[in-house]
Design a protein around this motif. Structure first.
Motif, PDB file in Angstrom:
ATOM      1  N   GLY A  24      56.056  32.980-138.185  1.00  0.00           N
ATOM      2  CA  GLY A  24      56.303  31.564-138.008  1.00  0.00           C
ATOM      3  C   GLY A  24      56.662  31.280-136.558  1.00  0.00           C
ATOM      4  O   GLY A  24      57.139  32.161-135.835  1.00  0.00           O
ATOM      5  N   ALA A  25      56.426  30.050-136.121  1.00  0.00           N
ATOM      6  CA  ALA A  25      56.662  29.708-134.715  1.00  0.00           C
ATOM      7  C   ALA A  25      58.106  29.973-134.311  1.00  0.00           C
ATOM      8  O   ALA A  25      58.381  30.511-133.232  1.00  0.00           O
ATOM      9  N   ALA A  26      59.052  29.627-135.177  1.00  0.00           N
ATOM     10  CA  ALA A  26      60.465  29.802-134.830  1.00  0.00           C
ATOM     11  C   ALA A  26      60.800  31.268-134.637  1.00  0.00           C
ATOM     12  O   ALA A  26      61.512  31.649-133.695  1.00  0.00           O
ATOM     13  N   ALA A  27      60.290  32.119-135.526  1.00  0.00           N
ATOM     14  CA  ALA A  27      60.582  33.549-135.420  1.00  0.00           C
ATOM     15  C   ALA A  27      59.944  34.146-134.176  1.00  0.00           C
ATOM     16  O   ALA A  27      60.546  34.964-133.463  1.00  0.00           O
ATOM     17  N   GLN A  28      58.719  33.738-133.885  1.00  0.00           N
ATOM     18  CA  GLN A  28      58.030  34.279-132.728  1.00  0.00           C
ATOM     19  C   GLN A  28      58.734  33.888-131.437  1.00  0.00           C
ATOM     20  O   GLN A  28      58.914  34.698-130.525  1.00  0.00           O
ATOM     21  N   ASN A  29      59.144  32.635-131.368  1.00  0.00           N
ATOM     22  CA  ASN A  29      59.670  32.121-130.109  1.00  0.00           C
ATOM     23  C   ASN A  29      61.091  32.574-129.802  1.00  0.00           C
ATOM     24  O   ASN A  29      61.593  32.342-128.700  1.00  0.00           O
ATOM     25  N   THR A  30      61.755  33.224-130.760  1.00  0.00           N
ATOM     26  CA  THR A  30      63.085  33.757-130.462  1.00  0.00           C
ATOM     27  C   THR A  30      63.035  34.830-129.367  1.00  0.00           C
ATOM     28  O   THR A  30      64.065  35.117-128.757  1.00  0.00           O
ATOM     29  N   VAL A  31      61.856  35.380-129.144  1.00  0.00           N
ATOM     30  CA  VAL A  31      61.713  36.381-128.072  1.00  0.00           C
ATOM     31  C   VAL A  31      62.121  35.778-126.735  1.00  0.00           C
ATOM     32  O   VAL A  31      62.794  36.425-125.923  1.00  0.00           O
ATOM     33  N   SER A  60      64.695  24.020-117.632  1.00  0.00           N
ATOM     34  CA  SER A  60      64.182  24.673-118.834  1.00  0.00           C
ATOM     35  C   SER A  60      65.122  24.437-120.013  1.00  0.00           C
ATOM     36  O   SER A  60      66.318  24.191-119.844  1.00  0.00           O
ATOM     37  N   SER A  61      64.551  24.530-121.208  1.00  0.00           N
ATOM     38  CA  SER A  61      65.341  24.323-122.419  1.00  0.00           C
ATOM     39  C   SER A  61      64.826  25.228-123.528  1.00  0.00           C
ATOM     40  O   SER A  61      63.617  25.423-123.678  1.00  0.00           O
ATOM     41  N   LEU A  62      65.771  25.793-124.296  1.00  0.00           N
ATOM     42  CA  LEU A  62      65.423  26.603-125.463  1.00  0.00           C
ATOM     43  C   LEU A  62      65.398  25.777-126.740  1.00  0.00           C
ATOM     44  O   LEU A  62      65.093  26.311-127.810  1.00  0.00           O
ATOM     45  N   ASP A  63      65.694  24.503-126.625  1.00  0.00           N
ATOM     46  CA  ASP A  63      65.826  23.660-127.820  1.00  0.00           C
ATOM     47  C   ASP A  63      64.481  23.264-128.426  1.00  0.00           C
ATOM     48  O   ASP A  63      64.443  22.789-129.564  1.00  0.00           O
ATOM     49  N   HIS A  64      63.412  23.457-127.690  1.00  0.00           N
ATOM     50  CA  HIS A  64      62.109  22.969-128.162  1.00  0.00           C
ATOM     51  C   HIS A  64      61.040  24.061-128.111  1.00  0.00           C
ATOM     52  O   HIS A  64      59.862  23.772-127.897  1.00  0.00           O
ATOM     53  N   LEU A  65      61.459  25.295-128.308  1.00  0.00           N
ATOM     54  CA  LEU A  65      60.499  26.401-128.270  1.00  0.00           C
ATOM     55  C   LEU A  65      59.480  26.302-129.399  1.00  0.00           C
ATOM     56  O   LEU A  65      58.404  26.907-129.322  1.00  0.00           O
ATOM     57  N   ASP A  66      59.813  25.527-130.452  1.00  0.00           N
ATOM     58  CA  ASP A  66      58.869  25.361-131.558  1.00  0.00           C
ATOM     59  C   ASP A  66      57.609  24.619-131.128  1.00  0.00           C
ATOM     60  O   ASP A  66      56.588  24.644-131.829  1.00  0.00           O
ATOM     61  N   LEU A  67      57.659  23.982-129.955  1.00  0.00           N
ATOM     62  CA  LEU A  67      56.472  23.289-129.429  1.00  0.00           C
ATOM     63  C   LEU A  67      55.457  24.263-128.834  1.00  0.00           C
ATOM     64  O   LEU A  67      54.316  23.877-128.567  1.00  0.00           O
ATOM     65  N   LEU A  68      55.859  25.502-128.623  1.00  0.00           N
ATOM     66  CA  LEU A  68      54.971  26.500-128.003  1.00  0.00           C
ATOM     67  C   LEU A  68      54.040  27.067-129.070  1.00  0.00           C
ATOM     68  O   LEU A  68      54.235  28.159-129.589  1.00  0.00           O
ATOM     69  N   ASP A  89      50.441  26.850-128.701  1.00  0.00           N
ATOM     70  CA  ASP A  89      49.103  27.152-128.177  1.00  0.00           C
ATOM     71  C   ASP A  89      48.860  28.660-128.280  1.00  0.00           C
ATOM     72  O   ASP A  89      49.779  29.453-128.069  1.00  0.00           O
ATOM     73  N   PRO A  90      47.635  29.076-128.601  1.00  0.00           N
ATOM     74  CA  PRO A  90      47.358  30.522-128.682  1.00  0.00           C
ATOM     75  C   PRO A  90      47.709  31.280-127.411  1.00  0.00           C
ATOM     76  O   PRO A  90      48.180  32.425-127.480  1.00  0.00           O
ATOM     77  N   ALA A  91      47.527  30.666-126.247  1.00  0.00           N
ATOM     78  CA  ALA A  91      47.865  31.338-124.985  1.00  0.00           C
ATOM     79  C   ALA A  91      49.363  31.530-124.863  1.00  0.00           C
ATOM     80  O   ALA A  91      49.829  32.546-124.327  1.00  0.00           O
ATOM     81  N   GLU A  92      50.123  30.562-125.355  1.00  0.00           N
ATOM     82  CA  GLU A  92      51.577  30.698-125.363  1.00  0.00           C
ATOM     83  C   GLU A  92      52.007  31.810-126.318  1.00  0.00           C
ATOM     84  O   GLU A  92      52.867  32.640-125.987  1.00  0.00           O
ATOM     85  N   GLY A  93      51.400  31.823-127.500  1.00  0.00           N
ATOM     86  CA  GLY A  93      51.742  32.856-128.477  1.00  0.00           C
ATOM     87  C   GLY A  93      51.430  34.254-127.974  1.00  0.00           C
ATOM     88  O   GLY A  93      52.222  35.188-128.173  1.00  0.00           O
ATOM     89  N   GLU A  94      50.297  34.398-127.302  1.00  0.00           N
ATOM     90  CA  GLU A  94      49.929  35.718-126.771  1.00  0.00           C
ATOM     91  C   GLU A  94      50.924  36.159-125.708  1.00  0.00           C
ATOM     92  O   GLU A  94      51.321  37.332-125.660  1.00  0.00           O
ATOM     93  N   ALA A  97      60.154  23.586-122.393  1.00  0.00           N
ATOM     94  CA  ALA A  97      59.946  24.812-123.172  1.00  0.00           C
ATOM     95  C   ALA A  97      59.053  25.800-122.424  1.00  0.00           C
ATOM     96  O   ALA A  97      59.311  27.015-122.399  1.00  0.00           O
ATOM     97  N   ARG A  98      57.988  25.290-121.815  1.00  0.00           N
ATOM     98  CA  ARG A  98      57.087  26.179-121.066  1.00  0.00           C
ATOM     99  C   ARG A  98      57.782  26.771-119.845  1.00  0.00           C
ATOM    100  O   ARG A  98      57.515  27.915-119.464  1.00  0.00           O
ATOM    101  N   LEU A  99      58.652  25.995-119.232  1.00  0.00           N
ATOM    102  CA  LEU A  99      59.395  26.529-118.095  1.00  0.00           C
ATOM    103  C   LEU A  99      60.298  27.677-118.551  1.00  0.00           C
ATOM    104  O   LEU A  99      60.425  28.693-117.862  1.00  0.00           O
ATOM    105  N   ALA A 100      60.901  27.544-119.729  1.00  0.00           N
ATOM    106  CA  ALA A 100      61.714  28.639-120.263  1.00  0.00           C
ATOM    107  C   ALA A 100      60.855  29.876-120.516  1.00  0.00           C
ATOM    108  O   ALA A 100      61.283  31.011-120.238  1.00  0.00           O
ATOM    109  N   LEU A 101      59.643  29.675-121.008  1.00  0.00           N
ATOM    110  CA  LEU A 101      58.723  30.796-121.225  1.00  0.00           C
ATOM    111  C   LEU A 101      58.388  31.473-119.895  1.00  0.00           C
ATOM    112  O   LEU A 101      58.350  32.710-119.821  1.00  0.00           O
TER     113      LEU A 101
END
Length: 550
Positions: A94-101, A450-458, A460-465, A523-527
């Motif tokens: 799930g997006a939330a679990a993935q983005n905790t990284v 940057s913000s960690l509050d909206h990582l669920d917006l990430l 896109d497949p490129a973001e996930g990779e 969110a992307r800046l946090a990534l």
């Protein structure tokens, strides 16, 4: 969720499934393998646990995979699963679990990638140990880079590491070195089997400068003066070159110490007493074939002088006396025979032979303009550590020597390493870090935080990779430590840099023109900040700088 977190979750679920079906849960392994599928449409991760466990439990692997896939899909953080092939289970997070990284990386900072699985390992890591008879050549330079990186990787996973240089100041090669210096100072030809090259003339001149009357001394005293001062001058140069290369040692041990302290004699007496040293043809032999060696080794020659292995045996005992429970030796390509003889020496002294590890490094070839640059230490046509650094710089030299497995010969292309292009691997990785540093400066100018509050917006497949690649770092470092392969860190960094560049080309991080700052920008800046942190951590593990701008 990192791969390690996922593996722990899958194991817990597997135990429950096995227990619920009345099967033997003790057969479930302590760890479950989690891998990234080769194709993105096969999931974020995949596991072969059903294939591994099915036959042991008496269940068809694909049937077991079906049970597990259903249970995995119900676990928190997993979006869906599917059974593939003969019993693989593909997993989508799930997006939330993935983005905790991303949050994990930023929370741990420069500690991300560190672990404690090697805690309690007290490791003596001996590398380079080149004879002090000339500058360090390319083979020694490779070990200087790889050995230092390995020490950093082992320490990152909890080991207590001591980097050691064994100073070979006992033996015939030192006598030849002293005679070569004497000949140079006297203006005589190089002795047979002696050392030549500009460095011999330079050191000989310095000896005369430090000991002005040396040439008037009797021959024995003259040679001894050239030996004692010349070796110290040579070793000082070696230390300085290594320091400038970013490689420093905790301990310098002199081979002579093994003899002067009587440790060699005590080890020989011990081996005689325990029956592992026997006399034959006037010499004393180690029963090394009893411990896996291909032949017994002469320890004391028939003329009464110690063979080279006598010092090796004492040196091993010296390390163990200092409290090391693992002794890693990094040796050159012509030292394959040392693996079995050093392990046999440990066993003959009553130790576990696995307290010895020997890594063998292959040759380095230097290429310029498509042609090999040849080296011959004795002839004086020497390609040295200093030459390589002068040609390409410390970062490029270190990275190029570390990024390949030591099991293979490598070609160092001087032309490639001076290019500022994506073909140059160290430039490619460092440029990614510099690019993100520039992005951070631009974000600050625009007031984007940057913000960690909206990582669920990430999503896109490129973001996930990119996120999944960040999650791989911990396992990469752990594997590099376990297998003694720091080149894995370099290859990972190149993969991460490539993944980042693809992400950056597809996903705009900062607003343009009059565009309002939005949560996706934050969110992307946090990534990007997390990616920059992992690149910096990885470059630090191989002793290469992470530039802010290029």
């Amino acid at each position: 969720m990192t791969p390690a977190d996922l593996a722990a979750l899958l194991r817990a679920v597997t135990l429950t499934v096995v227990r619920d079906h009345g099967l033997d849960e003790t057969l479930v392994p302590d760890s479950i393998t989690v891998e990234r599928p080769r194709h993105a449409d096969h999931g974020d991760y995949s596991t072969n646990i059903a294939l591994q466990l099915g036959k042991r439990l008496g269940v068809a692997p694909r049937e077991l995979a079906g049970w597990l896939a259903e249970a995995f899909a119900a676990a928190e953080g997993i979006a869906k699963t599917e059974v593939a092939g003969p019993g693989f289970v593909n997993i989508w997070l799930g997006a939330a679990a993935q983005n905790t990284v991303v949050a994990t990386v930023l929370a741990q900072g420069d500690g991300y990638g560190r672990g404690e699985e090697l805690a309690g390992s007290i490791i003596n890591l001996e590398f380079v140990s080149a004879n002090p008879t000339g500058p360090i050549h390319l083979g020694g330079t490779r070990w200087a880079a790889v050995g230092d990186a390995l020490g950093r990787v082992l320490a990152a996973r909890g080991a207590d590491v001591t980097r050691e240089y064994y100073f070979n100041d006992h033996g015939e090669q030192i006598n030849r070195f002293a005679r070569s210096l004497e000949a140079a100072a006297l203006g005589n030809p190089v002795p047979e089997d002696g050392y030549a090259g500009a460095y011999i003339n330079e050191i000989a001149a310095k000896v005369v400068e430090q000991a002005p009357g040396v040439l008037e001394l009797p021959e024995d005293e003259r040679v001894e003066t050239f030996r004692s001062i010349g070796v110290e001058l040579m070793f000082t140069h070696i230390k300085e070159s290594l320091h400038e290369f970013g490689t420093d040692f905790d301990v310098y041990t002199h081979e002579n110490k093994m003899f002067e302290t009587g440790l060699v004699d005590r080890c020989i007496d011990e081996l005689k007493a325990n029956g592992n040293l026997y006399e034959k043809d006037g010499a004393w032999w180690l029963r090394s074939t009893n411990f896996g060696d291909d032949k017994d080794r002469v320890v004391i020659k028939s003329d009464g002088n110690a063979a080279y292995i006598a010092g090796d045996i004492a040196y091993y005992r010296d390390k163990r006396n200092r409290g090391f429970n693992l002794c890693i030796y990094m040796l050159g390509a012509d030292h394959h025979g040392y693996i079995s003889r050093l392990k046999a020496a440990a066993a003959a002294l009553g130790d576990d032979p696995d307290s010895v590890e020997v890594l063998i490094g292959q040759m380095v070839n230097l290429v310029k303009d498509g042609k090999p640059v040849r080296m011959s230490k004795r002839a004086g046509n020497v390609v040295t550590l200093d030459d390589l650094v002068d040609a390409v710089g410390v970062d490029a030299a270190r990275y190029s020597l570390i990024r390949s497995s030591v099991d293979i010969n490598i070609d160092i292309d001087l032309d490639l390493l001076t290019k500022q292009s994506n073909d140059n691997p160290v430039y490619y990785v460092q440029y990614a870090h510099a690019r993100m540093s520039a992005l951070a400066r631009n974000a600050a100018d625009l007031g984007v935080v940057s913000s960690l509050d909206h990582l669920d917006l990430l999503d896109d497949p490129a973001e996930g990779e990119l996120i999944r690649t960040l999650g791989d770092f911990d396992e990469v470092v752990s594997t590099a430590a376990a297998l003694r392969e720091p080149h894995r860190v370099c290859r990972y960094l190149e993969a991460l840099a490539g993944t980042y560049h693809r992400f950056y080309a597809k996903c705009r991080v900062l607003p343009q023109g009059d565009e309002e700052v939005s949560d996706i920008h934050r969110a992307r800046l946090a990534l990007c900040e997390a990616t920059r942190q992992v690149l910096a951590n990885g470059l630090a593990l191989v002793g290469v700088s992470a530039p802010e701008q290029m």
